[in-house]
Design a protein around this motif. Structure first.
Motif, short mmCIF file in Angstrom:
data_model
loop_
_atom_site.label_atom_id
_atom_site.label_comp_id
_atom_site.label_asym_id
_atom_site.label_seq_id
_atom_site.Cartn_x
_atom_site.Cartn_y
_atom_site.Cartn_z
N SER A 51 -57.51 -13.38 40.78
CA SER A 51 -57.20 -14.82 40.81
C SER A 51 -56.17 -15.10 41.90
N ASN A 53 -53.83 -18.29 43.39
CA ASN A 53 -53.32 -19.61 42.98
C ASN A 53 -52.62 -20.32 44.13
N SER A 146 -56.57 -22.83 41.02
CA SER A 146 -56.77 -21.39 40.83
C SER A 146 -58.22 -21.05 41.15
N THR A 148 -60.89 -17.89 40.83
CA THR A 148 -61.10 -16.62 40.13
C THR A 148 -62.45 -16.03 40.53
#
Length: 396
Positions: A51, A53, A146, A148
């Motif tokens: 992930s 961010n 975010s 992922t």
């Protein structure tokens, strides 16, 4: 009397469970160890998740007042500056979830050219990218993004690194996509405003030309150059002639008392009074001589001043509007050409150093707890099945 196991269901308790586990301790431990080994092994071959961010600051609150807002509203363009800060944050949040941002990411990263996405149609690729991105915002209006991404099974070190980089790219281009869309809308807005202002400039210049022609005709028709100065000059001249006329009348009246009616001197005074009186009447009716080009009758001055003031006021209004429109036109032209980022990044998207999952410690901890519970149930069920459950006791 011999010892044997007797089972009394009504006496089933936690102690019974511990006794059953003790009798089946080898199975209990083996089951837990094997299950933990299986989960630990699976954690090495399962897809790894990374992930990345990033966050962006709330959009700045800007407002355009006065005629600019009116022009933008009439032009029907999209103006982000007219909104409140919270409304702009909501708008940014909605844009991040839009298909336009996903398409920007797809085009920027050329995902359609990648081998792993060759079999993806547009809708499937859009849904794939959309599922990679999650957004949320706090009360202050800061938006958190975010991205992922997952590897496949049996990931290599190279695949793990590429997936981590891909997550960072998705987060980065989501912000760039938002900025691109907002700037395009603003540029479109500036272009529409510019076109509208140009049309209004043409209209008001035509009005200014028309009112200027009317003023020119009015000046020619009424012999007006500068009405205030002309009126002042005429009144001053009238006052001077009126004063001289009054003096001459006094001298004539005094001469009538001294001289006879046939006296040349008395005639001189009378002629002087008549001449001054004639000039005084002429200046009030439009000039001392018959060919005065810019003399105005005094009784016409109030009406002329009113008409002239109306024309003059209209011309000044048009001049001020044109000046303002020229300023706005210049500003919109600059806005149309500028290429400055609008979205301000608070935290940049970085390549994650650590995976977000699997978390082996958490997995093994949960597995250990669940294995204990499952092994206990298996032992109890197995004991039920064999008829050796609930309580271990002795009977004769």
């Amino acid at each position: 009397m011999s010892d044997s196991l007797s089972f009394k269901p009504e006496e089933f308790s936690l102690i019974t469970v511990f006794k059953l586990i003790r009798l089946n301790l080898k199975f209990f431990i083996s089951f837990i160890v094997i299950l933990c080994i299986i989960v630990a092994a699976y954690s090495f071959i399962m897809p790894f998740t990374y992930s990345s961010n990033t966050s962006i600051l709330p959009p700045k609150k800007e407002s355009n007042g006065g005629l600019s807002s009116y022009l933008q509203s009439v032009a029907g363009n999209l103006d982000f500056g007219g909104m409140g800060q919270s409304e702009q944050s909501k708008l940014f949040y909605s844009i991040l979830s839009s298909r336009a941002v996903c398409e920007y990411i797809i085009d920027s990263l050329r995902l359609k050219d990648r081998p792993e996405f060759k079999n993806f149609n547009d809708d499937k690729l859009y849904k794939f990218v959309s599922n990679l991105i999650s957004t949320e915002s706090d009360k202050a209006g800061v938006i958190y993004i975010s991205a992922t991404c997952q590897t496949g099974f049996f990931p290599s070190s190279e695949e793990k690194l590429e997936t981590a980089k891909f997550a960072a790219q998705i987060a980065k281009y989501a912000v760039l996509g938002l900025d691109y869309i907002v700037r395009e809308r603003n540029l479109s807005s500036a272009h529409q405003s510019k076109e509208y202002i140009e049309s209004q400039l043409i209209t008001y210049r035509e009005k200014l030309d028309s009112i200027s022609n009317k003023m020119e005709d009015f000046q020619k028709e009424n012999k007006v150059i500068s009405l205030d100065e002309q009126a002042k000059a005429i009144v001053t001249q009238a006052i001077e002639l009126g004063t001289q006329l009054t003096k001459s009348e006094l001298e004539y009246n005094l001469a009538k008392m001294e001289f006879s009616n046939e006296s040349p001197r008395l005639k001189f005074y009378q002629e002087q009074v008549n001449l001054l009186n004639d000039q005084y009447n002429k200046i009030q009716s439009g000039g001392i001589t018959g060919n005065d080009a810019f003399s105005i009758p005094l009784d016409s001055i109030p009406t002329l001043m009113k008409d002239y003031a109306d024309l003059y006021r209209q011309r000044k209004i048009y001049e001020q509007v044109i000046m303002y429109l020229e300023t706005q036109h210049h500003q919109e032209a600059i806005q149309e050409k500028r290429d400055i980022p609008i979205v301000e990044v608070l935290d940049k998207a970085r390549i994650p150093d650590e995976r977000s999952s699997p978390n082996r410690v958490a997995m093994l901890t949960v597995t250990f707890i669940l294995a204990n519970i499952l092994a206990t149930f298996i032992i109890i069920i197995k004991s039920f099945y064999k008829g050796k459950t609930y309580i271990l006791g002795s009977s004769n």
